[in-house]
Design an enzyme around this catalytic site. Structure first.
Site, PDB file in Angstrom:
ATOM      1  N   CYS A   1       0.787  -1.239   0.000  1.00 36.85           N
ATOM      2  CA  CYS A   1       0.000   0.000   0.000  1.00 36.85           C
ATOM      3  C   CYS A   1       0.825   1.297   0.000  1.00 36.85           C
ATOM      4  O   CYS A   1       0.587   2.168  -0.839  1.00 36.85           O
ATOM      5  CB  CYS A   1      -0.982   0.033   1.168  1.00 36.85           C
ATOM      6  SG  CYS A   1      -1.498  -1.570   1.769  1.00 36.85           S
TER       7      CYS A   1
ATOM      8  N   ARG B   1       5.838 -11.656   5.425  1.00 39.96           N
ATOM      9  CA  ARG B   1       5.192 -11.508   6.722  1.00 39.96           C
ATOM     10  C   ARG B   1       5.669 -12.599   7.667  1.00 39.96           C
ATOM     11  O   ARG B   1       5.889 -13.731   7.234  1.00 39.96           O
ATOM     12  CB  ARG B   1       3.669 -11.593   6.579  1.00 39.96           C
ATOM     13  CG  ARG B   1       3.131 -10.409   5.808  1.00 39.96           C
ATOM     14  CD  ARG B   1       1.634 -10.456   5.690  1.00 39.96           C
ATOM     15  NE  ARG B   1       1.192  -9.419   4.761  1.00 39.96           N
ATOM     16  CZ  ARG B   1      -0.050  -9.280   4.324  1.00 39.96           C
ATOM     17  NH1 ARG B   1      -0.977 -10.128   4.735  1.00 39.96           N
ATOM     18  NH2 ARG B   1      -0.364  -8.316   3.485  1.00 39.96           N
TER      19      ARG B   1
ATOM     20  N   GLN C   1       1.180 -10.901  -3.780  1.00 36.47           N
ATOM     21  CA  GLN C   1      -0.251 -10.581  -3.807  1.00 36.47           C
ATOM     22  C   GLN C   1      -0.622 -10.047  -5.179  1.00 36.47           C
ATOM     23  O   GLN C   1       0.151  -9.325  -5.789  1.00 36.47           O
ATOM     24  CB  GLN C   1      -0.556  -9.476  -2.793  1.00 36.47           C
ATOM     25  CG  GLN C   1      -0.392  -9.871  -1.359  1.00 36.47           C
ATOM     26  CD  GLN C   1      -0.717  -8.695  -0.461  1.00 36.47           C
ATOM     27  OE1 GLN C   1      -0.079  -7.659  -0.536  1.00 36.47           O
ATOM     28  NE2 GLN C   1      -1.723  -8.856   0.381  1.00 36.47           N
TER      29      GLN C   1
ATOM     30  N   ASP D   1      -2.248  -7.487  -5.999  1.00 34.50           N
ATOM     31  CA  ASP D   1      -2.689  -6.341  -5.217  1.00 34.50           C
ATOM     32  C   ASP D   1      -3.133  -5.194  -6.118  1.00 34.50           C
ATOM     33  O   ASP D   1      -2.639  -5.051  -7.234  1.00 34.50           O
ATOM     34  CB  ASP D   1      -1.505  -5.874  -4.367  1.00 34.50           C
ATOM     35  CG  ASP D   1      -1.951  -5.219  -3.077  1.00 34.50           C
ATOM     36  OD1 ASP D   1      -3.164  -5.069  -2.873  1.00 34.50           O
ATOM     37  OD2 ASP D   1      -1.066  -4.863  -2.275  1.00 34.50           O
TER      38      ASP D   1
ATOM     39  N   HIS E   1      -4.706  -0.881  -5.645  1.00 31.14           N
ATOM     40  CA  HIS E   1      -5.274   0.198  -4.832  1.00 31.14           C
ATOM     41  C   HIS E   1      -6.003   1.148  -5.746  1.00 31.14           C
ATOM     42  O   HIS E   1      -5.441   1.607  -6.727  1.00 31.14           O
ATOM     43  CB  HIS E   1      -4.166   0.900  -4.051  1.00 31.14           C
ATOM     44  CG  HIS E   1      -3.530  -0.018  -3.056  1.00 31.14           C
ATOM     45  ND1 HIS E   1      -2.386  -0.711  -3.326  1.00 31.14           N
ATOM     46  CD2 HIS E   1      -3.934  -0.393  -1.816  1.00 31.14           C
ATOM     47  CE1 HIS E   1      -2.089  -1.467  -2.269  1.00 31.14           C
ATOM     48  NE2 HIS E   1      -3.017  -1.310  -1.346  1.00 31.14           N
TER      49      HIS E   1
ATOM     50  N   LYS F   1     -13.803  -4.742   5.494  1.00 24.69           N
ATOM     51  CA  LYS F   1     -13.512  -5.437   4.237  1.00 24.69           C
ATOM     52  C   LYS F   1     -14.590  -6.450   3.881  1.00 24.69           C
ATOM     53  O   LYS F   1     -15.355  -6.896   4.746  1.00 24.69           O
ATOM     54  CB  LYS F   1     -12.160  -6.136   4.310  1.00 24.69           C
ATOM     55  CG  LYS F   1     -12.080  -7.165   5.435  1.00 24.69           C
ATOM     56  CD  LYS F   1     -10.781  -7.940   5.391  1.00 24.69           C
ATOM     57  CE  LYS F   1     -10.751  -8.967   6.506  1.00 24.69           C
ATOM     58  NZ  LYS F   1      -9.748  -9.989   6.354  1.00 24.69           N
TER      59      LYS F   1
ATOM     60  N   HIS G   1      -8.365  -1.067  -1.114  1.00 25.58           N
ATOM     61  CA  HIS G   1      -7.330  -2.097  -1.261  1.00 25.58           C
ATOM     62  C   HIS G   1      -8.048  -3.356  -1.729  1.00 25.58           C
ATOM     63  O   HIS G   1      -9.089  -3.694  -1.177  1.00 25.58           O
ATOM     64  CB  HIS G   1      -6.673  -2.464   0.065  1.00 25.58           C
ATOM     65  CG  HIS G   1      -6.175  -1.325   0.889  1.00 25.58           C
ATOM     66  ND1 HIS G   1      -4.848  -1.139   1.157  1.00 25.58           N
ATOM     67  CD2 HIS G   1      -6.828  -0.332   1.526  1.00 25.58           C
ATOM     68  CE1 HIS G   1      -4.709  -0.081   1.940  1.00 25.58           C
ATOM     69  NE2 HIS G   1      -5.886   0.430   2.183  1.00 25.58           N
TER      70      HIS G   1
HETATM   71 ZN    ZN Z   1      -3.229  -2.217   0.471  1.00 24.30          ZN
END
Ligand code: ZN
Length: 558
Positions: free
Chosen positions: A256, A285, A303, A305, A307, A387, A433
């Site tokens: 992010c 992680r 990910q 991912d 945004h 979420k 996200h």
């Molecule tokens: Zn994010």
């Protein structure tokens, strides 16, 4: 089971034995080390007890008396449990001299047990705490009928066969080892080819859906993670920082802040929004070694991912688009069954309560607009926002968490990003996200089990194998190979001097979708003979027709 174990191994102490989602277990403290071989013996004893059909009798005792009762019998785990019960009386159940602490209710008598099976033995710490004594846990399952039991055991057998760790090895897809470290995945050529096919599909569809792609580094200064709130709210999942030229850096647990940084690199106007930034972003992680599990729980993963930076009036529409996009992607992989959860504010969070409410309302409205059924998952949101989680059901009906969509009013504010409004005033954008597949590693693990390793043509690492019958067919076979590879078809050739039956078996074990056997007949007619991995014969066709046939199936992602 506990009664049977006590009969067979009298010095065994009883800990706890609850019913769980997949059956039941009991934790024992015994001088005897239980093995898989003990299970049939225990089952035999259980059958005797069932045949005797003794009643289960409920007794209620004052707490003190119950403690005294179990202390006299040396059942110290029971004493510890009762000590924590605050009620004045506790209930015990007795059956043919065997007494256990139990809230109940129970079947009337042992004879009511109709079908059961003991499954496995495992170590378990008393109360799940590694500082406590290690006990021995026996798992079992019970059903009202033998048919239901058999169905369940067949299901467990199928689960074992599909285990992605086992198939990953058999199909040469990926590995993990001690030299590299726990939870870090090595993608072998065959696995990497599947991943690339997924990534290509991902990229193509993201461009169509109006996303722009990014690449960002794997670490950033520690200060950045302070600003975002990660250091306060996410520290237990982050690794220790490293020092470079007197400054502390942190390997990224999330993408992010990098996307925010790119947003911030120039002035954004209300007309620029929504901006959709997507990245296949690799993050790291910290997960305790005890919870790591194949590809499903790892320490380093990528990910899918993205945004989305948008205005407040665009949230609902954007969430709706993401929902539709997600369902389309999941359906392409054959997941048409899913459950949707709306996760609300957790205990530890940043931001104002009204921002949380606005964000939660936006998610709820989008779900309602699509007419999608969902359940509330209280307190399971991320620290910066609520979420939507989508859990897919695989071909065995098992549930997997993959997709997540999060609305965030907080990080944009903490990182101080704005856009210039139509009134020339600056406002803060909202950040959505989202990850559709979640992590590629985990998604790959789920896919392996979902397809049982038999990937559809568009994903298969090798789409077609050409098998020569003898030496004299090699030259023609190589021509066919060249023709296919020029068309972008993933083809391999088996020209070893082996029997054709053996070659077919090899390709079948690797679950290659198609094979062509090439012999005299095919060579003379400049054709191929096509068969499926399940043995079904499709028949003879020209090479041109074969290419068209394969391309059609690939482009339809079947
Ligand atoms: Zn994010």
């Amino acid at each position: 089971m506990a009664h049977a174990v006590k009969e067979l191994f009298p010095d065994t102490k009883l800990a706890i034995g609850p019913a769980i989602a997949d059956g039941f277990y009991y934790d024992f403290d015994s001088s005897h080390a239980f093995t898989q071989e003990d299970l049939p013996k225990i089952e035999e004893k259980m059958k005797e007890l069932i045949k005797a059909n003794k009643p289960f009798v409920r007794k209620e005792l004052p707490r003190d008396e119950a403690i005294k009762f179990f202390r006299e019998r040396g059942e110290m785990y029971k004493v510890e449990l009762i000590n924590e019960i605050t009620d004045g009386t506790v209930s015990l159940y007795e059956e043919d001299g065997f007494v256990d602490l139990c809230r109940g209710p129970h079947l009337e008598s042992t004879g009511k047990v109709k079908a059961f099976k003991l499954l496995s033995v495992a170590g378990a710490y008393w109360r799940g705490d590694e500082k406590n004594r290690m006990l021995q846990r026996i798992y079992g399952v019970s059903f009202p009928t033998k048919d239901e039991l058999k169905k369940h055991l067949d299901f467990l057998e199928e689960v074992k066969k599909r285990d992605h760790r086992r198939l990953g090895k058999e199909l040469d897809l990926f590995s993990m080892n001690d030299d590299i470290g726990a939870g870090l995945v090595l993608w072998h050529p065959r696995g990497a080819t599947i991943r690339r096919a997924i990534e290509n599909f991902w990229l193509e569809e993201h461009f169509k859906a109006g996303y722009q792609i990014l690449y960002t580094p794997h670490m950033a200064k520690l200060d950045l993670w302070k600003k975002t709130g990660h250091l306060d709210f996410y520290r237990e999942n982050m690794y220790s920082p490293m020092e470079i030229e007197g400054l502390e850096y942190e390997i990224k647990p999330m993408n992010c802040p990098f996307h925010v940084s790119i947003y911030k690199s120039r002035l954004r106007s209300y007309r620029d929004l929504p901006l959709r930034f997507a990245e296949l972003g690799t993050v790291y992680r910290y997960e305790r070694s005890g919870v790591l599990h194949g590809l499903l729980r790892v320490r380093g993963f990528t990910q899918d991912d993205a945004h989305i930076f948008c205005r407040e009036d665009q949230i609902e529409d954007e969430v709706l688009k993401v929902l539709e996009f997600t369902l389309f992607i999941l359906q392409t992989f054959g997941f048409s069954d899913y459950d949707i959860y709306l996760s609300t504010r957790p205990e530890k969070y940043v931001g104002a309560d009204d921002a949380w409410k606005k964000a939660t309302d936006a998610l709820e409205k989008a779900l309602a607009h699509k007419g999608l059924q969902f359940e509330i998952d209280p307190g399971e949101g991320v620290f910066y926002g609520p979420k939507i989680d989508i859990k897919v059901r695989d071909s065995l009906g098992r549930q997997w968490q993959c997709s997540t969509i999060q609305v965030d009013f907080n990080i944009p504010e903490r990182l101080n990003i704005t856009y210039r409004g139509s009134d020339s005033k600056d406002s803060g954008p909202i950040m959505i996200h989202r990850a559709l597949m979640g992590s590629l590693e985990r998604f790959f693990g789920v896919l392996i089990e979902h397809y049982a390793g038999a990937f559809p043509l568009w994903l298969a690492p090798v789409q077609i194998s050409l098998l020569t019958i003898s030496e004299r067919h090699v030259e023609y076979c190589r021509k066919v190979f060249e023709a296919l590879i020029r068309e972008g078809i993933r083809v391999d050739i088996d020209e070893e001097n082996e029997k054709i039956g053996y070659k077919i078996r090899k390709a079948t074990v690797l679950k290659t979708p198609y094979m062509c056997i090439i012999g005299d007949k095919e060579m003379e007619s400049s054709a191929v003979n096509l068969r499926k991995r399940n043995g079904e014969n499709i028949g003879e066709m020209t090479v041109e027709k074969l290419i068209a046939f394969l391309k059609d199936e690939i482009s339809n992602r079947r």
